[in-house]
Design a protein around this motif. Structure first.
Motif, PDB file in Angstrom:
ATOM      1  N   ASP A   1       3.807   3.250   0.850  1.00  0.00           N
ATOM      2  CA  ASP A   1       3.070   4.023   1.856  1.00  0.00           C
ATOM      3  C   ASP A   1       2.263   5.144   1.209  1.00  0.00           C
ATOM      4  OD1 ASP A   1       4.006   2.420   3.877  1.00  0.00           O
ATOM      5  OD2 ASP A   1       5.560   3.817   4.550  1.00  0.00           O
ATOM      6  N   GLU A   2       2.775   5.684   0.096  1.00  0.00           N
ATOM      7  CA  GLU A   2       2.023   6.712  -0.626  1.00  0.00           C
ATOM      8  C   GLU A   2       0.719   6.132  -1.183  1.00  0.00           C
ATOM      9  OE1 GLU A   2       4.113   9.228  -3.393  1.00  0.00           O
ATOM     10  OE2 GLU A   2       6.041   8.800  -2.420  1.00  0.00           O
ATOM     11  N   LEU A   3       0.788   4.886  -1.650  1.00  0.00           N
ATOM     12  CA  LEU A   3      -0.418   4.232  -2.159  1.00  0.00           C
ATOM     13  C   LEU A   3      -1.389   3.931  -1.018  1.00  0.00           C
ATOM     14  CD1 LEU A   3       1.052   1.747  -4.798  1.00  0.00           C
ATOM     15  CD2 LEU A   3       0.219   4.082  -5.126  1.00  0.00           C
ATOM     16  N   ILE A   4      -0.849   3.531   0.130  1.00  0.00           N
ATOM     17  CA  ILE A   4      -1.704   3.278   1.294  1.00  0.00           C
ATOM     18  C   ILE A   4      -2.462   4.546   1.670  1.00  0.00           C
ATOM     19  CG2 ILE A   4      -1.719   2.719   3.758  1.00  0.00           C
ATOM     20  CD1 ILE A   4       0.697   0.900   3.245  1.00  0.00           C
ATOM     21  N   LYS A   5      -1.749   5.663   1.682  1.00  0.00           N
ATOM     22  CA  LYS A   5      -2.367   6.947   2.039  1.00  0.00           C
ATOM     23  C   LYS A   5      -3.478   7.296   1.062  1.00  0.00           C
ATOM     24  CE  LYS A   5      -1.209  11.749   3.144  1.00  0.00           C
ATOM     25  NZ  LYS A   5      -0.100  12.751   3.232  1.00  0.00           N
ATOM     26  N   LYS A   6      -3.252   7.091  -0.234  1.00  0.00           N
ATOM     27  CA  LYS A   6      -4.266   7.387  -1.244  1.00  0.00           C
ATOM     28  C   LYS A   6      -5.483   6.479  -1.099  1.00  0.00           C
ATOM     29  CE  LYS A   6      -1.121   9.123  -4.832  1.00  0.00           C
ATOM     30  NZ  LYS A   6      -0.573   8.876  -6.192  1.00  0.00           N
ATOM     31  N   SER A   7      -5.275   5.260  -0.630  1.00  0.00           N
ATOM     32  CA  SER A   7      -6.379   4.294  -0.532  1.00  0.00           C
ATOM     33  C   SER A   7      -7.288   4.555   0.659  1.00  0.00           C
ATOM     34  CB  SER A   7      -5.815   2.874  -0.427  1.00  0.00           C
ATOM     35  OG  SER A   7      -5.269   2.637   0.876  1.00  0.00           O
ATOM     36  N   ASN A   8      -6.808   5.346   1.620  1.00  0.00           N
ATOM     37  CA  ASN A   8      -7.570   5.633   2.856  1.00  0.00           C
ATOM     38  C   ASN A   8      -7.882   4.370   3.656  1.00  0.00           C
ATOM     39  OD1 ASN A   8      -7.798   8.507   2.552  1.00  0.00           O
ATOM     40  ND2 ASN A   8      -9.329   8.151   0.947  1.00  0.00           N
ATOM     41  N   ARG A   9      -7.049   3.369   3.525  1.00  0.00           N
ATOM     42  CA  ARG A   9      -7.248   2.130   4.276  1.00  0.00           C
ATOM     43  C   ARG A   9      -6.317   2.100   5.489  1.00  0.00           C
ATOM     44  NH1 ARG A   9     -10.392  -1.790   2.192  1.00  0.00           N
ATOM     45  NH2 ARG A   9      -9.554  -3.168   3.792  1.00  0.00           N
ATOM     46  N   THR A  10      -6.768   1.452   6.550  1.00  0.00           N
ATOM     47  CA  THR A  10      -5.897   1.197   7.691  1.00  0.00           C
ATOM     48  C   THR A  10      -5.153  -0.105   7.441  1.00  0.00           C
ATOM     49  OG1 THR A  10      -7.685   0.044   8.868  1.00  0.00           O
ATOM     50  CG2 THR A  10      -7.390   2.412   9.292  1.00  0.00           C
TER      51      THR A  10
END
Length: 234
Positions: free
Chosen positions: A214-223
């Protein structure tokens, strides 16, 4: 060991005098803490293509060979991507033991990709209480799983990494075709041993891995609507 056990092991490894220490554990967030404790000269990264369980004092296990290698092969690599003498020696030792093993020059990308893959698979299994045979009968949940994996790979690519190893590019195939394939895979004894049973004994680890991804998802700014749905089941 599981990712949840790493912090308790690091202080002991820092005192250990071994010249080579190989971590065979999930890790999507990099190696800074490991490097602080043992240094790059001693650190090597790997991950197995295997699964199993201890039952009544007997280890029942599976080693990834043959067609199973289309999904995952036991892999080792140096942090700097170089092919060193010790890396070659480890790979030769595993292959001599009839455990098919390869090297990879970017284990960080490999491990990020792996966690993107296994979290969606694990969460889909949790929908069915870790029963892979039940999951195999649900086209809806198999499709959700595939869509979650695809989203995870898009997160990896958005962060500037390549999906690794390259063979996993088959996840770019249409959802319908992949769903057909994974309905078959999830109905096998191999899926029971290597995936289903593992999600039972590694529930806390899977929760941690999802949190870290989830930390990587947040960094990617992707939904990630499909991952968001799957996350509810862990």
């Amino acid at each position: 060991m599981q990712k949840t056990q790493v912090n308790s092991v690091l202080p002991h490894l820092a005192k250990n005098q071994s010249k080579n220490i190989v971590f065979v554990v999930n890790n999507p967030l990099g190696y800074d803490e490991w490097l602080k404790c043992i240094g790059q000269k001693r650190l090597m990264i790997g991950f197995p293509s295997a699964g199993g369980e201890l039952k009544n004092g007997v280890v029942n296990y599976f080693i990834g060979r043959g067609i199973a290698r289309a999904f995952q092969t036991t892999t080792f690599g140096e942090l700097d991507g170089k092919t060193t003498r010790r890396l070659t020696a480890v790979v030769k030792a595993f292959n001599r033991s009839h455990i098919p093993t390869v090297t990879n020059s970017n284990m960080d990308a490999w491990q990020k990709t792996h966690v993107a893959l296994v979290t969606s698979i694990a969460n889909a299994l949790y929908i069915h209480k870790s029963n892979n045979y039940a999951l195999s009968k649900s086209t809806k949940d198999i499709r959700l799983m595939i869509q979650g994996v695809k989203e995870g790979f898009q997160v990896i690519e958005a962060l500037g990494y390549k999906v690794t190893p390259h063979k996993l590019q088959y996840f770019k195939m249409p959802v319908g075709l992949l769903s057909f394939i994974f309905k078959i895979i999830m109905s096998t004894k191999i899926a029971e041993i290597t995936m289903s049973r593992h999600t039972v004994v590694a529930h806390n680890e899977m929760k941690l891995l999802q949190k870290e991804f989830d930390e990587l998802i947040k960094k990617s700014n992707r939904t990630t609507p499909y991952i968001d749905k799957l996350r509810k089941y862990i």
